[in-house]
Scaffold this motif. Structure first.
Motif, PDB file in Angstrom:
ATOM      1  N   ALA A  14      10.017  51.695  40.898  1.00  0.00           N
ATOM      2  CA  ALA A  14       8.965  50.705  40.676  1.00  0.00           C
ATOM      3  C   ALA A  14       7.599  51.366  40.583  1.00  0.00           C
ATOM      4  CB  ALA A  14       8.967  49.684  41.817  1.00  0.00           C
ATOM      5  N   VAL A 266       3.654  45.559  48.522  1.00  0.00           N
ATOM      6  CA  VAL A 266       3.430  45.811  47.100  1.00  0.00           C
ATOM      7  C   VAL A 266       2.000  46.295  46.915  1.00  0.00           C
ATOM      8  CG1 VAL A 266       5.137  44.186  46.179  1.00  0.00           C
ATOM      9  CG2 VAL A 266       2.845  43.356  46.771  1.00  0.00           C
ATOM     10  N   THR A 270       2.967  46.914  41.484  1.00  0.00           N
ATOM     11  CA  THR A 270       4.279  46.382  41.843  1.00  0.00           C
ATOM     12  C   THR A 270       4.241  44.900  42.184  1.00  0.00           C
ATOM     13  OG1 THR A 270       3.993  47.206  44.111  1.00  0.00           O
ATOM     14  CG2 THR A 270       5.211  48.597  42.565  1.00  0.00           C
ATOM     15  N   SER A 274       7.448  43.084  40.763  1.00  0.00           N
ATOM     16  CA  SER A 274       8.473  42.412  41.556  1.00  0.00           C
ATOM     17  C   SER A 274       8.984  41.133  40.898  1.00  0.00           C
ATOM     18  CB  SER A 274       7.958  42.114  42.970  1.00  0.00           C
ATOM     19  OG  SER A 274       6.816  41.282  42.937  1.00  0.00           O
TER      20      SER A 274
END
Length: 331
Positions: A14, A266, A270, A274
């Motif tokens: 990620a 996060v 990200t 997500s």
């Protein structure tokens, strides 16, 4: 199997996928390859204007037991991506289109002109044209134009905020912010003058910033639609306290209906990452955005009664705007 990939590895993936270098490497394509393709109907490359970058893609839910189509159509989200107003393309965000369409939301992902081709406010005019196209044409893709949301991440969050808060841009296409059912900003910059990022400075005519170019300037300017503001609790690129929290507080003080969520685990990139199926464990932001959109069409009876005057006003505005859009289309 996706489930067999350790979460630590997925987190590293990620972080790699969603850095500013994403356009130059393959991991974003990898995430999109891991994105299901059987949860939506794709309509791509639709023109909403005459410029080459004035194109959009539609992700239409597949009607079935999981996503029965409401009589008036599915709710609709128009998504604007980020990239400092100088990079990005709609194909990179297939994972966003799939995530929302799979949950019963018609999703429009629009390209728009970028610097150095254009500067502020030309890209906002592009965004407004994309919203006008959606309002006028989305019913043929199963969408309900009266449940229309604008949403953006990072620079796209700024774009969505400006359309929702500053009436100039939607009025330019015969619409008004009150016609929106809501807007969603994720990690958006809403108050960032003076600009220190040299790549962004020329976008906003540094050092001669145009008056009213910040969303925070327009808290009192319009009948603000329902608002969802989300951000990473820790964000090294866009300060969540100065931007997300400050804007939410000012809108609430002005009487707007605002949901503010700050997410742990996060970062700036990200947070939107997500939305992708392999990374959804990182935060509940997708769940929260979908719940916000669904709530707009499923208000409890008491809330519906309190919102009836605003809904009636929006219907009147919709009728007026539809007439204007039809006139413009006939020219």
């Amino acid at each position: 199997m996706i489930a067999a990939i350790p979460r630590r590895s997925l987190k590293h993936l990620a972080l790699l996928c969603l850095t500013p270098l994403a356009a130059a490497c393959s991991p974003v394509a990898m995430i999109n390859r891991l994105t299901p393709t059987d949860t939506y109907v794709f309509r791509g490359g639709i023109a909403y204007g005459s410029a080459p970058r004035e194109r959009l893609d539609v992700y239409q839910p597949i009607t079935g037991v999981r996503n029965p189509q409401p009589a008036a159509g599915y709710p609709v989200v128009v998504f604007f991506y980020g990239g400092s107003w100088n990079s990005g393309n709609r194909a990179m965000y297939k994972f966003v289109g799939e995530a929302l369409a799979a949950r019963g939301i018609v999703t429009v992902i629009a390209d728009y002109r970028l610097y150095p081709e254009v500067r502020y406010p030309a890209f906002l005019r592009d965004n407004a044209r994309a919203v006008a196209w959606t309002y006028q044409d989305i019913a043929q893709y199963g969408g309900n134009p009266h449940q229309l949301y604008v949403m953006g991440h990072s620079a796209g969050g700024y774009n969505a905020a400006m359309l929702a808060l500053d009436p100039r841009w939607l009025e330019g296409v015969g619409m008004k912010p009150a016609m929106l059912a809501g807007w969603i900003g994720l990690a958006g910059p809403y108050d960032f003058l003076p600009i220190t990022d040299r790549a962004v400075q020329p976008v906003f005519h540094f050092p001669d910033y145009p008056a009213g170019c910040m969303p925070i300037d327009h808290v009192h300017d319009a009948q603000v639609p329902r608002t969802f503001i989300g951000a990473a609790k820790v964000d090294s690129l866009v300060n969540p306290q100065r931007n997300s929290v400050q804007l939410a507080d000012k809108l609430k003080a002005d009487g707007a209906q605002v949901t503010l969520d700050l997410y742990t685990g996060v970062n700036h990139e990200t947070l939107i990452g997500s939305f992708a199926k392999p990374l959804r464990w990182m935060s509940p932001v997708l769940h929260d955005v979908v719940a916000f959109v669904r709530q707009g069409s499923r208000q409890p009876a008491a809330d519906q009664a309190s919102l009836a005057p605003a809904a009636a006003a929006r219907r009147a505005i919709d009728t007026e705007a539809s007439q204007k859009l039809a006139t413009q289309a006939a020219r």
